[in-house]
Structure formats: structure tokens, C-alpha cells
Write a protein that holds these residues in place. Sequence first.
Motif, short mmCIF file in Angstrom:
data_model
loop_
_atom_site.label_atom_id
_atom_site.label_comp_id
_atom_site.label_asym_id
_atom_site.label_seq_id
_atom_site.Cartn_x
_atom_site.Cartn_y
_atom_site.Cartn_z
N ARG A 1 25.56 -20.68 -25.85
CA ARG A 1 24.39 -21.63 -26.59
C ARG A 1 24.83 -23.10 -26.79
O ARG A 1 24.25 -23.96 -26.38
N HIS A 2 26.09 -23.14 -27.15
CA HIS A 2 26.65 -24.45 -27.42
C HIS A 2 26.85 -25.30 -25.93
O HIS A 2 26.55 -26.39 -26.06
N GLN A 3 27.65 -24.75 -25.07
CA GLN A 3 27.84 -25.06 -23.95
C GLN A 3 26.76 -25.40 -23.11
O GLN A 3 26.40 -26.43 -22.44
N LEU A 4 25.80 -24.49 -23.07
CA LEU A 4 24.48 -24.71 -22.24
C LEU A 4 23.70 -25.61 -22.64
O LEU A 4 23.28 -26.65 -21.98
N LEU A 5 23.62 -25.93 -24.07
CA LEU A 5 22.99 -27.16 -24.68
C LEU A 5 23.54 -28.31 -24.31
O LEU A 5 22.88 -29.26 -23.74
N GLY A 6 24.75 -28.49 -24.25
CA GLY A 6 25.46 -29.73 -23.81
C GLY A 6 25.03 -29.90 -22.15
O GLY A 6 24.82 -31.19 -22.06
N CYS A 7 25.25 -29.02 -21.30
CA CYS A 7 24.97 -29.09 -20.10
C CYS A 7 23.56 -29.44 -19.85
O CYS A 7 23.29 -30.58 -18.88
N VAL A 8 22.74 -28.91 -20.33
CA VAL A 8 21.20 -29.31 -20.04
C VAL A 8 20.99 -30.89 -20.60
O VAL A 8 20.25 -31.32 -19.86
N LYS A 9 21.60 -31.19 -21.78
CA LYS A 9 21.32 -32.63 -21.95
C LYS A 9 21.97 -33.22 -20.98
O LYS A 9 21.24 -34.50 -20.63
N LYS A 10 23.18 -33.31 -20.49
CA LYS A 10 23.79 -33.99 -19.63
C LYS A 10 22.89 -34.06 -18.16
O LYS A 10 22.72 -35.08 -17.62
N LEU A 11 22.54 -32.68 -17.77
CA LEU A 11 21.69 -32.84 -16.55
C LEU A 11 20.30 -33.44 -16.73
O LEU A 11 19.88 -34.34 -15.66
N ALA A 12 19.56 -33.65 -18.02
CA ALA A 12 18.59 -34.50 -18.22
C ALA A 12 18.67 -35.80 -18.18
O ALA A 12 18.10 -36.66 -17.47
N VAL A 13 20.00 -36.42 -18.53
CA VAL A 13 20.27 -37.76 -18.41
C VAL A 13 20.58 -38.12 -16.97
O VAL A 13 20.06 -39.01 -16.62
N ILE A 14 21.43 -37.29 -16.45
CA ILE A 14 21.48 -37.65 -14.81
C ILE A 14 20.32 -37.63 -14.07
O ILE A 14 20.00 -38.44 -13.27
N ILE A 15 19.25 -36.91 -14.41
CA ILE A 15 18.01 -36.66 -13.66
C ILE A 15 17.21 -38.14 -14.06
O ILE A 15 16.80 -38.79 -13.06
N ASP A 16 17.26 -38.26 -15.30
CA ASP A 16 16.42 -39.72 -15.73
C ASP A 16 17.28 -40.90 -15.14
O ASP A 16 16.54 -41.80 -14.74
N GLU A 17 18.42 -40.97 -15.24
CA GLU A 17 19.14 -42.28 -14.66
C GLU A 17 19.00 -42.31 -13.38
O GLU A 17 19.24 -43.77 -12.86
N ASN A 18 18.94 -41.45 -12.66
CA ASN A 18 18.57 -41.43 -11.14
C ASN A 18 17.15 -41.75 -10.71
O ASN A 18 17.01 -41.44 -9.51
N GLY A 19 16.32 -41.35 -11.77
CA GLY A 19 14.84 -41.74 -11.11
C GLY A 19 14.59 -40.29 -10.38
O GLY A 19 13.76 -40.52 -9.62
N LEU A 20 15.09 -39.13 -10.75
CA LEU A 20 14.59 -38.00 -9.98
C LEU A 20 13.66 -37.43 -10.59
O LEU A 20 13.37 -37.59 -12.00
N THR A 21 12.84 -36.49 -10.06
CA THR A 21 11.49 -35.75 -10.46
C THR A 21 11.97 -34.16 -10.21
O THR A 21 12.04 -34.13 -9.03
N VAL A 22 11.95 -33.34 -11.04
CA VAL A 22 12.21 -31.93 -10.68
C VAL A 22 10.85 -31.31 -10.21
O VAL A 22 9.90 -31.69 -10.54
N VAL A 23 10.88 -30.84 -8.87
CA VAL A 23 9.79 -30.17 -8.36
C VAL A 23 9.69 -28.79 -8.46
O VAL A 23 8.58 -28.61 -8.88
N LYS A 24 10.72 -28.09 -8.35
CA LYS A 24 10.81 -26.66 -8.60
C LYS A 24 12.05 -26.14 -8.59
O LYS A 24 13.07 -26.71 -8.44
N CYS A 25 12.37 -24.97 -9.55
CA CYS A 25 13.43 -24.45 -9.40
C CYS A 25 13.52 -23.00 -8.91
O CYS A 25 12.24 -22.28 -8.91
N GLU A 26 14.55 -22.62 -8.47
CA GLU A 26 14.48 -21.27 -7.95
C GLU A 26 13.82 -21.18 -6.61
O GLU A 26 13.03 -20.03 -6.52
#
Length: 185
Positions: free
Chosen positions: A124-149
Amino acid sequence: MIHVDNRLEEDKHQIKFDAEKHQVQWREKESFSALEKLLQDPLDYVMKYTLEFSDLSDTEIKMTLTNGNVAHETIEDLFTAERNGVVLEEFVVTNFEKAFHRALVRKGALLLLPEHHLNLEILRHQLLGCVKKLAVIIDENGLTVVKCEQKGELTFTEDVMLEGYIDMCLHDTSGKDVVFDLKWT
């Protein structure tokens, strides 16, 4: 040259594999992960995919797979949901517990056992940290998620199809495709 056979009598019976007589066949569908395994460790590939040998008693392997499944499910839930204008990082933090719980129920039953409480809290702790960082990476690079899996197939040979899933498909600001391959260990 002298050949000395110093094996005990009971060890003299050997199991021999005749590759001409017992040819190994490709599976009808291969995954990219399986081919990666074949290139990096051919023996493991044959044992796991061709001969279908596995040790189901190894809790550590089960835990690693469970953690990865829960992580992927949580990320898919958080990053493909409708945000209604909420900034991605804020949305991820606000909705993490709900998505994490849903992923646990769907993919993480092992973590819900009392003896794995500590593993659950670490994830729980590690994943929360990872998804926060992933969100920052996506936002800072102007990316838009289209689909997962996103399922994908590719012809490998006439008899074998490669099949796999793209963890996260995104678009950059110019509309070009971007792919994230997520790993959890």
C-alpha cells in the motif's frame, strides 16, 4: 585415456532426453515475457512453458505475482477513470484507497490473509508513492492516458502468434503514441 565410473550402482541409471525423438514444439501463442525468458534463461523457459513445471508451494513467488497484479489493477483503475477536470496527481491520491481496495478484492486475496498484513501495508505504502510519481511524470510531460492493459498480437512465425498486453498506452501533446511498460518487484 582411462575412464573411471565412480557412481554408486543406484545412480547409474540415467534419464536421457532424445531431442530428435521428442521434439519441443512452440506453443500456439507466445507472450513477449515468455520470449524474454527464452532469451535470458532457456532452461527456465522450457521448464515453465514447454514442460509446464512449476512449484506452487513457493509463497514468495505467489506474493510477487500478487503484488504485481494488484499494482497493475490499481494503476489501471486510477489512470483510466473519468477525472472530471481534477488534476491527475490529486485524483490519484484522493482515489487511491478505493482503487487499491477494489484491486485487492479482485486480484490480491493472498494479501488479505492475516499472516500477510505486513506485506499488504508495505505494498500500500510503496504503490501510493509510485502512482503519485507516475501521475507527476505523466502531467509534466503533457501525456494523456489512452488505455491500460491493451491487448496486442503479432505474427512471430507462420505457426506462432505473439500475444501480450501493453501496460499503459498514452498520447503526447502532438498525438504521438507513447507506451509505458510497468514493472513491480
